[in-house]
Enzyme design. Sequence first.
Site, PDB file in Angstrom:
ATOM      1  CD  GLU A   8      38.586  45.964  33.299  1.00 14.43           C
ATOM      2  OE1 GLU A   8      39.464  45.677  32.477  1.00 14.43           O
ATOM      3  OE2 GLU A   8      37.455  46.381  32.980  1.00 14.43           O
ATOM      4  CG  ASP A 104      38.397  49.441  31.730  1.00 16.24           C
ATOM      5  OD1 ASP A 104      38.267  50.241  32.674  1.00 16.24           O
ATOM      6  OD2 ASP A 104      39.497  48.990  31.364  1.00 16.24           O
ATOM      7  CE1 TYR A 302      38.860  51.334  28.914  1.00 10.93           C
ATOM      8  CE2 TYR A 302      38.407  51.477  26.556  1.00 10.93           C
ATOM      9  CZ  TYR A 302      38.546  50.718  27.710  1.00 10.93           C
ATOM     10  OH  TYR A 302      38.374  49.361  27.651  1.00 10.93           O
TER      11      TYR A 302
END
Length: 703
Positions: A8, A104, A302
């Site tokens: 990403e 992600d 995350y």
Amino acid sequence: MKSLIIAEKPSVARDIAKAIGQFEMKDGYLENQEYIVTWCYGHLITNAMMEDYDESLKTWSLDTLPFIPELWKTKIIEKSKSQFYNVKKLMERSDVSTLICGTDGGREGELIFWLIYEYIHCQKPVKRLWISSFEDHVVREGMANLLDGSEKKLLLESAKCRSRADFLVGINGTRLFTKKYGNANVLNVGRVQSPTIHMICQRDKEIAHFIPKDYYTVNLILEGFKASLNFDDKNIAEQFKTSHIGLNAVIRQIETKNHTKKAPQLYDLTALQKIANQSFGYSAQQTLDIIQKLYESKLMTYPRTDSRYVSSAQKELVTSLVALLQEVQPISLTADYQPHLVNIDRVIDDSNVTDHHAILITATGIKHDWTTLSESEKNMMTLVAYQMLIATYTPYQYQSTKVMIGLNDYEFESKTQNLIDLGYRSLEMKCQDVLNLKKKTKEEIVLPPLHENQMLTIQDIQIESKKTTPPSRYTEATLLEAMEKCQIEDDKALSHILKSVKGIGRSSTRANIIETIIRSGFIQREKNQLIATEKAHQLMSILPPILTSPKLTAEWEDKLDQIEHGALSSTQFMNEIESFVRAFVEKEKSTEATFQIESVRPQREEIGKCPKCQCSVYESDKNFYCSNRECSFSLFKEDKFFQSQGKKLTKTIAKSLLNKREVLVKGLKSQKSGKTYDALIKVSFDDKYPKYTIEFPKTKSNR
């Protein structure tokens, strides 16, 4: 043949490459004998705008609404065009046999990859890297257990539906109300944005219409404690004092309870954004930016998660991380901290972990040299590290006592709270000490021995004059909580759905929503408060209730969840959305506008005076500029000098430089050692460009 991994962001691509082998850096990608690793910059492809379907639709007109594409189109995002073509070229390389989606995990990550894949009509097989941390061993484990690309097909369908539904409501609503009422003001309409503005408008109305009421607290001063009763009338309170002073009261009831309060859970994104706003005044976007950087540096897991738990499969991982925090101690433990009281089961709940678990400091993060972090990064790491200890520690226990005291026909009340065991609260207090935060502590009052029917001598009677207070204005912390916990009063089923999806917006998008409504002129940020503008109040007065209520989000989220789990087709959902858009557009077009929103130029804050011409300096998105068009003076936020010190040129810094020609900046980062330090930065504006020098503040040791 090779596999192409698409991440990403560039930093994530580098982390993946570092974890799986030695790579050579190329122009826009990394490569070795087995893999090519490249990246996006978030979305590279987006929904096409109306004018992309037909050039004539560039002109806004009610006659062209509702706009509903028969065949959906997408387009390249202009600012990301060069990287898109890099990715496209790599995807089409003859020696690339397999694509690995390394974006992600979640709706948006899925959409980022597949919009590119579909735009170039790629047919190559796809695998999915599904991980929640970019530590080397986690990446390697994920690469060893790649999912088939089709396993997340329904997640992609729900992502497309969300994107297209928001596009239809946004583009039609914005053009419709802008043309009908706007008077040159763009009136942005959105499924999450409009209810958020509505909440702030409603709160401001409550404050504006609030009429404070006087009331009087009468305190009986007894031996070792006091009892209270509120009176609405001052005269009655004073008469009571005059007629009852010197009398005896009697204890009518004593109620004692023991309480056990469990530790608050680990942080999800919204919880961390709230505490960061309350503690440091960071905006939701600032917090997200900080922890995203820590995640990309492999120091934190995350961040865009809405879970405050971990799964049972991660018990061993969390156990090792909490033990490592105790061993390495990047933060201070309390003197009475007892490792044998830690219970990892307190943070495990498989039913509350979907795509991602709660935010954790990684093993890499715990072992990292925290002195090299900026102040804001260290603050975030400290909050999360302590929360890992707090959430797994013993409950806080206390005893509450309520004493009802009679005096003739009146009944007074005394409430006390006494500590039994601090438990996790000791760690909370330690965290507050370390971060120099204000503590919220209750004074502990130890009652003398008391029993029912006991007579007590009134030593004094005191009267306190008080007023009822209006509700507080929203801060980013309280607005985030309101977005997360909003309910629909007349519909329990939809309220339950909102609760299950944690309100309007997603943890990953709420910060951007807040920034958008501020940039659009609907909301002003004054210190840490959010206040609705007149433009916002006018917009809320013309929007139909369905667009200002969280009800629409509840209905959509329920259906998007059904799509993700195969219980509803995407075609059926989009048919319903199209019917909804047609209905509200045609209804609004059939009525005449009763007023036009006034064009109000937002007030600009003067940052200081221009050192060249003495005109006012104002802030824009990219710089601080002189208001004199003939003067070229500006200070760029992405100034190279400040970037070299690991900082941005903020409004606070700019103000001080313009007004004092110097500023004390904390948390500067040494390019050589990587360590942080505080220094006085001085500036001279005598030359064409600002000239900066660094001086170290005097301390006791070097005076």
